[in-house]
Design an enzyme around this catalytic site. Structure first.
Site, PDB file in Angstrom:
ATOM      1  N   HIS A  74       0.811  -1.214   0.000  1.00 49.04           N
ATOM      2  CA  HIS A  74       0.000   0.000   0.000  1.00 49.04           C
ATOM      3  C   HIS A  74       0.848   1.270   0.000  1.00 49.04           C
ATOM      4  O   HIS A  74       0.653   2.166  -0.823  1.00 49.04           O
ATOM      5  CB  HIS A  74      -0.891  -0.054   1.244  1.00 49.04           C
ATOM      6  CG  HIS A  74      -1.895   1.039   1.361  1.00 49.04           C
ATOM      7  ND1 HIS A  74      -2.899   1.243   0.434  1.00 49.04           N
ATOM      8  CD2 HIS A  74      -2.083   1.984   2.333  1.00 49.04           C
ATOM      9  CE1 HIS A  74      -3.647   2.267   0.818  1.00 49.04           C
ATOM     10  NE2 HIS A  74      -3.176   2.733   1.960  1.00 49.04           N
ATOM     11  N   PHE A  75       1.806   1.349   0.920  1.00 48.96           N
ATOM     12  CA  PHE A  75       2.665   2.534   1.028  1.00 48.96           C
ATOM     13  C   PHE A  75       3.883   2.368   0.119  1.00 48.96           C
ATOM     14  O   PHE A  75       5.016   2.207   0.566  1.00 48.96           O
ATOM     15  CB  PHE A  75       3.094   2.745   2.484  1.00 48.96           C
ATOM     16  CG  PHE A  75       2.054   3.397   3.343  1.00 48.96           C
ATOM     17  CD1 PHE A  75       1.944   4.774   3.421  1.00 48.96           C
ATOM     18  CD2 PHE A  75       1.148   2.626   4.073  1.00 48.96           C
ATOM     19  CE1 PHE A  75       0.972   5.383   4.220  1.00 48.96           C
ATOM     20  CE2 PHE A  75       0.181   3.223   4.865  1.00 48.96           C
ATOM     21  CZ  PHE A  75       0.084   4.605   4.942  1.00 48.96           C
TER      22      PHE A  75
END
Length: 286
Positions: free
Chosen positions: A264-265
């Site tokens: 996600h990051f």
């Protein structure tokens, strides 16, 4: 050497904190962060781009160093977040600019684009969704709260606010977790632990359904205006699936989609690759 300035803008009675770097007369790129983070998530991207672009990275209301007014004084909805960011861009004098949107930054930025398409020169979406096929089963507990806003369903969402979940969001799907600095998730957890922050975030979980309701409007904007579009996507994101990135090409046939072997990051592990993609993409976007 990059000089980053840390500023506050006064927007309708409270302060929005933002980071700014790069020549003031260069093309502008507005960076919009996601949950549960703040503008600090762009700490490596800003120096990688500020020689060529004016970079502006605000903290959303209730996040990071921006004011966090109480819920009885401020409505924590995505419509309100977008309204404040729209006013913020006007107050600091942004005319036409590109946007980099991630997670919560996507519905915030897309609302801005729908309201003012003439201001948006290009869009970079890093795991910023606008299609239902992009929503994974990880949203099911939040969907349950959308369907029935009971106290029990709200309480069940508190697991998303735990320190362990924040760390998991940063590391899930990352091939080598040792590449993920603890600085980012530790600062996010500090902000989440502030008094009242939990109820604010639960309000936003509940209001995220308004973003899904607006997906058709976002998609209509894409079809009509066809902004230059780059999707750079951590393909192991537990919340936003690769299908959500591919879907942009349905409405913007010229959209570029690039997948990264991370979660996600994505900036935590692939900042160099994302910066290179942006440097290649933006000069072609007039």
């Amino acid at each position: 050497m990059t000089t980053i300035r840390y500023r506050h803008a006064h927007v309708d009675g409270f302060k929005i904190f933002y980071r700014e770097a790069g020549p003031v007369d260069a093309p502008t790129l507005l960076l919009l962060h996601g949950f549960p983070s703040a503008g600090h998530m762009f700490r490596e991207l800003i120096p990688a781009l500020s020689d060529r672009f004016r970079i502006v990275a605000p903290d959303l209301p209730g996040f990071g160093q921006s004011d966090m007014p109480s819920r009885d004084k401020f409505s924590y909805t995505f419509a309100k977040l977008a309204e404040v960011i729209e006013r913020f861009t006007e107050i600091i004098g942004l005319g036409r600019f590109s946007i980099y949107v991630f997670d919560y930054g996507a519905p915030t930025g897309f609302r801005l684009a729908v309201r003012h398409p003439e201001r948006i020169t290009a869009i970079i979406s890093q795991n910023g969704n606008a299609y239902e096929e992009g929503l994974s089963d990880g949203w099911n507990p939040i969907r349950a709260y959308w369907m029935e806003a009971t106290e029990a369903n709200r309480k069940a969402l508190r697991a998303f606010l735990s320190p362990e979940t924040t760390i998991w969001q940063y590391t899930h799907g990352v091939v080598d977790p040792s590449l993920v600095s603890p600085d980012g998730y530790s600062l996010d957890n500090f902000y989440l632990a502030r008094a009242g922050a939990d109820e604010i975030q639960l309000d936003l979980f509940g209001d995220y359904k308004s973003n899904v309701s607006m997906y058709p409007q976002f998609q209509a904007y894409f079809r009509k205006h066809k902004p230059p579009f780059l999707a750079v996507w951590g393909k192991h994101d537990p919340f936003f699936l690769p299908a959500g990135a591919e879907a942009f090409k349905r409405d913007i046939p010229g959209a570029e989609v690039r997948f990264l072997d991370t979660g996600h990051f994505a900036l935590e592990t692939h900042c160099d690759e994302i910066a290179a993609a942006i440097r290649e993409f933006l000069p072609r976007s007039k």
